[in-house]
Design an enzyme around this catalytic site. Structure first.
Site, mmCIF file in Angstrom:
data_model
loop_
_atom_site.group_PDB
_atom_site.id
_atom_site.type_symbol
_atom_site.label_atom_id
_atom_site.label_comp_id
_atom_site.label_asym_id
_atom_site.label_seq_id
_atom_site.Cartn_x
_atom_site.Cartn_y
_atom_site.Cartn_z
ATOM 1 N N ASP A 512 -6.007 5.681 16.817
ATOM 2 C CA ASP A 512 -4.883 6.542 17.177
ATOM 3 C C ASP A 512 -5.370 7.909 17.667
ATOM 4 O O ASP A 512 -6.538 8.289 17.455
ATOM 5 C CB ASP A 512 -3.993 6.710 15.934
ATOM 6 C CG ASP A 512 -2.537 6.963 16.276
ATOM 7 O OD1 ASP A 512 -2.246 7.290 17.432
ATOM 8 O OD2 ASP A 512 -1.694 6.854 15.364
ATOM 9 N N ASP A 582 5.827 4.441 20.459
ATOM 10 C CA ASP A 582 6.329 4.568 19.092
ATOM 11 C C ASP A 582 7.800 4.217 19.028
ATOM 12 O O ASP A 582 8.390 4.216 17.950
ATOM 13 C CB ASP A 582 6.114 5.999 18.573
ATOM 14 C CG ASP A 582 4.764 6.128 17.888
ATOM 15 O OD1 ASP A 582 4.042 5.120 17.793
ATOM 16 O OD2 ASP A 582 4.429 7.243 17.444
#
Ligand code: DGJ
Length: 816
Positions: A512, A582
């Site tokens: 990430d 997301d």
């Protein structure tokens, strides 16, 4: 195939040609890029390596062709600069060029901008020599496309390096072209070297203020540039702008990553081009930092497209003997509209960008702990989630954020890559063992490029964080970025990640990166080199990713940057998939995934089924829709399965089984956008296909719908069925009272009991027809519910409902 005739260079792929030649002045004039100029027969001859076909006659024909394609200017144009007294009619401003620069008459968008040691910035790069190579040489400092076919393949990849020199200043510019004929892709990159001149000061420095990756000039105006924009959890919205004069720009100016704001993938087309018809060019960059793509037009004659590193805020300094190379640009052309171009890009990404042991392997279904429990994790809760996932047939368990340091929220511990033993007694190894004992693969989340002020790493090395000494640092998600321009920090990241990845049976890593850049600065760079910071960061990151993927070849890596904030071909050279967004709301996701599909194949996009109401939008959607849309990426689940009913878990098991049966087609087939949120994927051999329909708005009394496909073989007989959607009594609300002898109160006890007992399922499609019927005419789907009646065969398609159809070619006896 790349060929050279007299002073012309032809780069030929199966269906495209790219042609330029050397002008008497030494400039490279661009002549053509587009649909193939040669017939099928000539192409076969070209790729047969039979040099004998280049007879005197063929050369004569080629000469005539090039004469016919070259613009004729007998006099210098008004208010333009004549290049030289010997070539008075040569005005660089009105020629299509392979590269351009300021100072000698071309006043359009430049390919290169240099500042020479004497302070001047006029460049004049003229042809010196060329080399054609039978294999693809990788870039030295950046990731690039590769070719595994080897020279035995008829249409294997080749490379052309054109060397140009600006003799006055001792600079050498290489323009590097690679042809990937199998998927109609041509790549370009460039490299500038400061060789120096005799008598020049040994400390002389050339400043590179811009070095683009590609430039394509067109003898036409009014082209349409399509680019993809958005923001966090809202990526890849398509925008079209026609350039009749002036400039249309797509750029990531200062985020420091390829970006959700503007993805580096863009398309150029005629305004009339549609999904399936018309000319379409696709351009992308193998790069993850700030980028720049611009289509400019001088109103009358021509347009120019350039793409490369964002020049704003960038400058690179070359001492004598030093070089700088630009990222690689990827170029595709199709005359079969956006869809045709996308399929070339998809094949190229799958074959020549992504690499490693997972490239051609079916990707596992996964369960991710993030939306199931966020930071609130421990060994027990994770194992319970894994057990529930195992029951559903899910293959890979992923522990997301929250397992290290004392990270219970997003304020601390980035940089402290050691396990929180309170949450995970026995560490990663113990958890990984428990998961693998269940018969599942184990994976975990890391964010290696970051550091929190509240971390042991920061307390030990505050200078490792990117910040300007003496100035407060503006944070993103409470975190700072490690200065990856520095080798010792790269080494730290490599060694700390090696420890994590070997601390248990780790089969998957989610990498990430949750903030963009601010306060750019490296204490290790001199003041004049601060303008190199961003590019050096990516060189450092690529080194780290290269080392780790080489050391752990069996791990499946998935890139992520708060979703799709860094979705690009640079990352895909190391990690074969990236978490797409997301936003897991399926209806939004369908738009986001459609955006990606223009330039990236579905197998590169991580896509999950999450809870309903959705955590980003609070929208409510049914489980079928969530599954159907997620299955067009790499399917995962990201919700607390332990809280679901047995009925819901059984449904998920059914979905997973279905996906496993069809993922070979979904992940490796040819993708077609069908418009209106519909799409389909057809296996390469055209024996199987999966199609999807999404009902964006439902109105009553519209009972008919036709499903028109693309890509099936017109002469093959197919059987189409569907993934049968689930229905429940509750879906009918109080309407149920029109059929029941007693009154059923909504959400009352009777409804709840009846809902458990009465099993309902959606319509079953069963249609057989030739591909020609499916593709050209379309087939009629079952009657849709429209307010006037209902039977078992009614297609209940509410707003936000989706359907999945599968196609199988019938036995060969049915083939026409
Ligand atoms: C952002 C990612 O996109 C999410 O999926 C999740 O991994 C969080 N970061 C964890 O902090």
């Amino acid at each position: 195939m790349i060929t050279f005739h007299k002073n012309a260079f032809l780069i030929q792929t199966r269906h495209t040609s790219y042609l330029f030649h050397v002008l008497p002045s030494g400039h490279l004039e661009h002549l053509y890029y587009g649909h193939t100029l040669s017939g099928v027969k000539s192409y076969e001859k070209i790729v047969s390596h039979d040099r004998n076909w280049i007879t005197a006659k063929a050369i004569e024909v080629m000469d005539a062709n090039i004469r016919a394609m070259t613009p004729v200017h007998s006099f210098a144009n008004g208010n333009m600069i004549s290049y030289s007294d010997d070539a008075e009619s040569l005005c660089l401003e009105n020629r299509c060029l392979e590269m351009s620069s300021f100072g000698k008459g071309d006043i359009r968008e430049p390919f290169i901008e240099l500042v020479y040691p004497d302070g001047s910035s006029t460049c004049d790069f003229l042809y010196d020599s060329y080399v054609i190579k039978d294999e693809i040489e990788p870039l030295e400092t950046l990731p690039s496309a590769y070719d595994e076919n080897g020279i035995s393949e008829a249409d294997h990849a080749q490379q052309l390096v054109m060397t140009l020199k600006d003799k006055k200043h001792g600079t050498v510019l290489e323009l590097i072209y690679s042809a990937f004929p199998d998927c109609d892709i041509i790549t370009r990159s460039s490299k500038i070297t400061f060789v120096g001149t005799e008598g020049q000061d040994e400390d002389a420095v050339v400043t590179v203020q811009r070095l683009m990756s590609t430039q394509v000039d067109f003898y036409r105006t009014g082209m349409r540039m399509t680019s993809f924009h958005g923001r966090w959890a809202d990526e890849m919205h398509r925008t079209d702008a026609v350039c009749d004069g002036g400039k249309v720009v797509n750029e990531e100016l200062a985020a420091g990553e390829s970006g959700s704001r503007s993805n580096p993938f863009v398309m150029l087309s005629n305004p009339e081009t549609t999904e399936n018809y018309g000319d379409c060019y696709g351009f992308n960059l193998v790069y993850s930092g700030d980028h720049y793509e611009a289509l400019s037009c001088n109103y009358v004659d021509s347009s120019r497209f350039v793409s490369g590193i964002q020049p704003t805020g960038f400058a690179w300094h070359l001492k004598k003997g030093e070089s700088f190379e630009s990222p690689q640009a990827v170029m595709a052309f199709s005359r079969n509209g956006f869809n045709g171009m996308s399929r070339h890009m998809h094949d190229f990404v799958r074959k020549h960008i992504t690499r490693g042991s997972w490239r051609d392997k079916e990707r596992p279904t996964l369960i991710n702990s993030w939306e199931a429990s966020y930071f609130n994790i421990n060994q027990n809760s994770l194992v319970n989630l894994a057990k529930a996932a195992k029951q559903c047939g899910i293959e890979l368990f992923v522990m997301d954020d929250g397992w290290f340091g004392h990270r219970n929220d997003d304020k601390s511990s980035l940089g402290d890559w050691y396990v929180n033993e309170k949450k995970l007694p026995g560490g990663i190894e113990a958890l990984a063992n428990k998961i693998t004992e269940l018969g599942m693969l184990f994976g975990l989340w890391v964010e290696p490029e970051m550091i929190n002020e509240d971390s042991d790493l920061y307390r030990a090395h505050p200078d490792w964080a990117v910040q300007i000494p003496g100035m407060h640092h503006s944070k993103g998600r409470n975190q700072m970025i490690l200065d990856l321009t520095r080798t010792e920090i790269q080494d730290y990241v490599i060694s700390s990640m090696k420890k994590v990845f070997s601390s248990g049976k780790v089969s998957y890593v989610k990498w990430d990166m949750n903030r963009i850049f601010s306060d750019r600065y490296s204490t290790a760079l001199s003041p004049e080199k601060q303008s190199e910071f961003m590019h050096r960061y990516y060189m450092g990151l690529y080194r780290i990713m290269g080392e780790l993927t080489k050391s752990f070849p069996e791990i499946l890596f998935e890139g992520c940057s708060s979703g799709g904030n860094r979705f690009d071909l640079g990352i895909l050279c190391y990690f074969p998939q990236i978490w797409g967004s997301d936003d897991t709301d399926p209806i939004c996701r369908q738009s986001i995934q459609t955006g990606y599909s223009y330039g990236y194949p579905g197998i590169t996009v991580g896509s999950h089924v999450s809870g309903s109401p959705n955590h980003q939008t609070l929208n409510v959607t049914n489980l079928d829709t969530r599954f159907i849309i997620a299955s067009f990426g790499c399917l995962g689940y990201e919700l607390n399965l332990c809280d679901l009913s047995d009925k819901e878990k059984a449904e998920i098991k059914e979905q997973v089984d279905f996906y496993k049966k069809w993922r070979g087609v979904l992940q490796f087939g040819d993708y077609y956008r069908l418009g209106d949120g519909r799409c389909m994927v057809v296996s390469k051999d055209k024996k199987k296909a999966v199609g999807m329909v999404l009902q964006r708005d439902r109105f009553p009394n519209r009972d008919m719908d036709i499903f028109k496909t693309k890509g099936l073989d017109n002469d093959t007989f197919y059987h189409m069925t569907n993934y049968v959607n689930k229905l429940s009594l509750k879906d009918f609300g109080s309407l149920i009272n029109t059929m029941t002898p007693v009154h059923v109160k909504e959400n009352g006890i009777v409804q709840k009991i009846a809902d458990k007992v009465v099993r309902m399922s959606g319509e079953k499609e069963d249609i057989s027809a030739t591909g020609g019927i499916f593709n050209e005419c379309g087939v009629h789907l079952k009657t849709a519910y429209g307010g006037t009646g209902y039977s078992e065969d009614t297609r209940v398609m509410r707003t936000g409902d989706a359907r999945l159809y599968v196609f199988e070619a019938m036995d060969s006896q049915y083939k026409i």
